[in-house]
Scaffold this active site. Structure first.
Site, PDB file in Angstrom:
ATOM      1  CE  LYS A  40      -4.170   1.830   2.087  1.00 28.26           C
ATOM      2  NZ  LYS A  40      -4.646   2.227   0.780  1.00 28.26           N
ATOM      3  N   GLY A  45       6.262   0.853   6.005  1.00 29.33           N
ATOM      4  CA  GLY A  45       7.166  -0.092   5.359  1.00 29.33           C
ATOM      5  C   GLY A  45       7.282   0.139   3.861  1.00 29.33           C
ATOM      6  CB  CYS A  46       4.741   0.672   1.236  1.00 31.39           C
ATOM      7  SG  CYS A  46       3.919  -0.926   1.460  1.00 31.39           S
ATOM      8  CB  THR A  47       6.980   5.316   3.002  1.00 27.72           C
ATOM      9  OG1 THR A  47       5.587   5.544   2.719  1.00 27.72           O
ATOM     10  CG2 THR A  47       7.751   6.612   2.827  1.00 27.72           C
ATOM     11  CB  ALA A  50       8.920   3.734  -2.240  1.00 20.53           C
TER      12      ALA A  50
END
Length: 151
Positions: A40, A45-47, A50
């Site tokens: 998401k 974690g995704c930030t 990325a």
């Protein structure tokens, strides 16, 4: 989940700019692909993942890689995520999770005692012939770029 030496399934999707992107076209251009699946946009974690890929992007480009992220978020969500984090790569809106299913990363997840279907975080390194060279199932979100470079 697909493994090393498997043929990468061809896919076509829509990026943050509503443009069509396909693995076949990237391979035709002689690109090696870092295809990373994440749950998401704009979550911690995704930030971190990325931003790690953003920070190492120039090194990945020098090694001949194109970075493509895939999540079930919308193109509008991807645009906001890219703008907020200054991401220099493409994000695919896999809203029907067909790409994730093809790669075996759409599955049962558990969070705080609740079970649901979602993206299982993973990265596939695909060579210019469309063969998977490396699979990262245990992604170190803060240091993912280094994991790829050190493969």
């Amino acid at each position: 989940m697909l493994q090393v030496n498997d043929k990468a399934p061809l896919w076509e999707g829509v990026d943050q700019n509503d443009d069509r992107v396909s693995l076949g076209r990237l391979l035709e251009k002689g690109k090696k692909v870092v295809l990373y699946f994440y749950p998401k946009d704009s979550t911690p974690g995704c930030t971190a993942e990325a931003c790690s890929l953003r920070d190492g992007h120039s090194d990945l480009i020098k090694q001949g890689y194109t970075v493509v992220g895939v999540s079930p978020d919308s193109t509008a969500s991807h645009r906001k995520f890219i703008e907020k984090q200054s991401l220099p790569f493409t994000l695919i809106a896999d809203t029907d999770h067909s790409i994730a299913e093809a790669y075996g990363v759409w599955g049962l997840k558990k969070f705080m005692g609740r079970e649901y279907m979602g993206i299982l975080r993973a990265t596939f390194i695909i060579n210019t012939e469309g063969i998977i060279e490396k699979v990262f199932e245990n992604v170190d979100t803060k240091n993912h770029y280094q994991q790829i470079i050190n493969k």
